[in-house]
Design a protein around this motif. Structure first.
Motif, PDB file in Angstrom:
ATOM      1  N   ASP A 198      -9.487   2.240  -9.434  1.00  0.00           N
ATOM      2  CA  ASP A 198      -9.511   0.825  -9.078  1.00  0.00           C
ATOM      3  C   ASP A 198      -9.434  -0.015 -10.344  1.00  0.00           C
ATOM      4  O   ASP A 198     -10.178   0.200 -11.299  1.00  0.00           O
ATOM      5  CB  ASP A 198     -10.801   0.510  -8.306  1.00  0.00           C
ATOM      6  N   ILE A 258      -8.049   1.000  -3.581  1.00  0.00           N
ATOM      7  CA  ILE A 258      -7.727   2.418  -3.583  1.00  0.00           C
ATOM      8  C   ILE A 258      -8.538   3.138  -2.512  1.00  0.00           C
ATOM      9  O   ILE A 258      -9.683   2.760  -2.226  1.00  0.00           O
ATOM     10  CB  ILE A 258      -8.006   3.036  -4.976  1.00  0.00           C
ATOM     11  N   VAL A 303      -0.935   1.392 -13.449  1.00  0.00           N
ATOM     12  CA  VAL A 303      -0.025   2.350 -12.839  1.00  0.00           C
ATOM     13  C   VAL A 303       1.393   1.813 -13.006  1.00  0.00           C
ATOM     14  O   VAL A 303       1.619   0.595 -13.021  1.00  0.00           O
ATOM     15  CB  VAL A 303      -0.356   2.567 -11.340  1.00  0.00           C
ATOM     16  N   ARG A 310       0.861  -1.187   0.000  1.00  0.00           N
ATOM     17  CA  ARG A 310       0.000   0.000   0.000  1.00  0.00           C
ATOM     18  C   ARG A 310       0.895   1.234   0.000  1.00  0.00           C
ATOM     19  O   ARG A 310       1.859   1.317   0.762  1.00  0.00           O
ATOM     20  CB  ARG A 310      -0.922   0.015   1.205  1.00  0.00           C
ATOM     21  N   THR A 326      -1.438  -3.367 -11.762  1.00  0.00           N
ATOM     22  CA  THR A 326      -2.857  -3.042 -11.688  1.00  0.00           C
ATOM     23  C   THR A 326      -3.210  -2.667 -10.256  1.00  0.00           C
ATOM     24  O   THR A 326      -2.822  -3.367  -9.313  1.00  0.00           O
ATOM     25  CB  THR A 326      -3.724  -4.250 -12.115  1.00  0.00           C
ATOM     26  N   ILE A 327      -3.907  -1.556 -10.095  1.00  0.00           N
ATOM     27  CA  ILE A 327      -4.336  -1.131  -8.760  1.00  0.00           C
ATOM     28  C   ILE A 327      -5.417  -2.087  -8.269  1.00  0.00           C
ATOM     29  O   ILE A 327      -6.464  -2.233  -8.893  1.00  0.00           O
ATOM     30  CB  ILE A 327      -4.869   0.307  -8.801  1.00  0.00           C
ATOM     31  N   SER A 328      -5.162  -2.755  -7.148  1.00  0.00           N
ATOM     32  CA  SER A 328      -6.107  -3.744  -6.630  1.00  0.00           C
ATOM     33  C   SER A 328      -7.064  -3.151  -5.602  1.00  0.00           C
ATOM     34  O   SER A 328      -8.126  -3.725  -5.330  1.00  0.00           O
ATOM     35  CB  SER A 328      -5.354  -4.927  -6.005  1.00  0.00           C
ATOM     36  N   ARG A 382      -3.772  11.755  -7.807  1.00  0.00           N
ATOM     37  CA  ARG A 382      -4.915  10.923  -7.421  1.00  0.00           C
ATOM     38  C   ARG A 382      -6.018  10.917  -8.471  1.00  0.00           C
ATOM     39  O   ARG A 382      -6.704   9.909  -8.638  1.00  0.00           O
ATOM     40  CB  ARG A 382      -5.471  11.399  -6.076  1.00  0.00           C
ATOM     41  N   LEU A 406      -5.829   7.992 -10.884  1.00  0.00           N
ATOM     42  CA  LEU A 406      -5.722   6.641 -10.338  1.00  0.00           C
ATOM     43  C   LEU A 406      -7.107   6.057 -10.101  1.00  0.00           C
ATOM     44  O   LEU A 406      -7.954   6.689  -9.469  1.00  0.00           O
ATOM     45  CB  LEU A 406      -4.924   6.678  -9.030  1.00  0.00           C
ATOM     46  N   ILE A 433      -3.077   3.934  -2.669  1.00  0.00           N
ATOM     47  CA  ILE A 433      -3.378   2.861  -3.616  1.00  0.00           C
ATOM     48  C   ILE A 433      -2.699   1.587  -3.125  1.00  0.00           C
ATOM     49  O   ILE A 433      -1.734   1.641  -2.353  1.00  0.00           O
ATOM     50  CB  ILE A 433      -2.904   3.188  -5.040  1.00  0.00           C
ATOM     51  N   GLU A 434      -3.211   0.472  -3.567  1.00  0.00           N
ATOM     52  CA  GLU A 434      -2.633  -0.812  -3.178  1.00  0.00           C
ATOM     53  C   GLU A 434      -2.481  -1.695  -4.409  1.00  0.00           C
ATOM     54  O   GLU A 434      -3.321  -1.668  -5.316  1.00  0.00           O
ATOM     55  CB  GLU A 434      -3.530  -1.506  -2.139  1.00  0.00           C
ATOM     56  N   VAL A 435      -1.383  -2.446  -4.457  1.00  0.00           N
ATOM     57  CA  VAL A 435      -1.175  -3.413  -5.529  1.00  0.00           C
ATOM     58  C   VAL A 435      -0.909  -4.777  -4.904  1.00  0.00           C
ATOM     59  O   VAL A 435      -0.390  -4.875  -3.788  1.00  0.00           O
ATOM     60  CB  VAL A 435       0.005  -3.018  -6.442  1.00  0.00           C
TER      61      VAL A 435
END
Length: 209
Positions: free
Chosen positions: A138, A154, A142, A122, A150-152, A133, A136, A159-161
């Motif tokens: 979901d 948000i 990125v 994260r 791929t953003i998993s 932002r 960005l 953001i989280e991957v």
């Protein structure tokens, strides 16, 4: 042009100040830079750099002050591992997404979570000078340290991957810890679409919240 498919990790050999700029030497895995040319582009942590000198597996790059201020290249020290990708050639498979190597800003590792084979990173997206932002989304693309991801998930300012074992094996993501800076590149098509929509809405007097 790059594809965001990191080809491996290389090690910083030396970082020498050159006025406000820096001369960066990087040692690559043996033989990986065969047939490389002076003036060619290589992505280092996602930053497009130009080869200034070659000596066996060690390549030298000149990094200007703007790049040092905008990216995490300025924080590198001898022995640091970095992601790298050689520039794509015409006809190469685009396994990730088209990337330019032009970094918008850095994000900060906020949380590292690993549960068995599941690995989640994260990042805080909270640079007040550069608002990334709005680009960005979901499940959107990125570029993080040169890797197409791929953003998993948000949130308002993060953001989280989610990373598979092969990505961890080939990249430096498994070495990251809380507080580390990571380079962020926005997908050019996404950026163009968002900017166009915002401009059209503004012309029509519609203000987004």
């Amino acid at each position: 042009m790059f594809t965001g498919i990191v080809q491996g990790m290389a090690q910083v050999e030396s970082c020498q100040a050159d006025g406000r700029n820096m001369r960066l030497q990087i040692r690559f895995p043996q033989g990986i830079m065969l047939n490389q040319q002076l003036g060619a582009s290589v992505a280092i942590n996602g930053v497009c750099l130009t080869v200034a000198k070659m000596e066996a597996d060690i390549l030298t790059f000149d990094v200007i002050d703007t790049t040092l201020n905008l990216t995490n290249i300025g924080t590198l020290t001898p022995g640091t591992q970095v992601n790298f990708e050689r520039a794509a050639k015409m006809g190469d498979e685009i396994g990730g997404h088209v990337m330019s190597g032009h970094i918008m800003t850095t994000v900060t590792v906020r949380q590292v979570e690993q549960v068995k084979e599941s690995y989640h990173l994260r990042f805080a997206v909270d640079n007040p000078e550069v608002d990334a932002r709005r680009y960005l989304f979901d499940k959107g693309y990125v570029g993080l340290n040169g890797a197409s991801l791929t953003i998993s998930d948000i949130g308002d300012d993060w953001i989280e991957v989610s990373l598979i074992p092969e990505t961890l094996r080939l990249t430096t993501f498994g070495l990251l810890k809380e507080g580390d800076k990571v380079n962020l590149e926005i997908d050019a098509h996404t950026q163009a679409t968002v900017d166009t929509v915002e401009r059209v809405l503004k012309q029509r007097g519609i203000v987004l919240p």
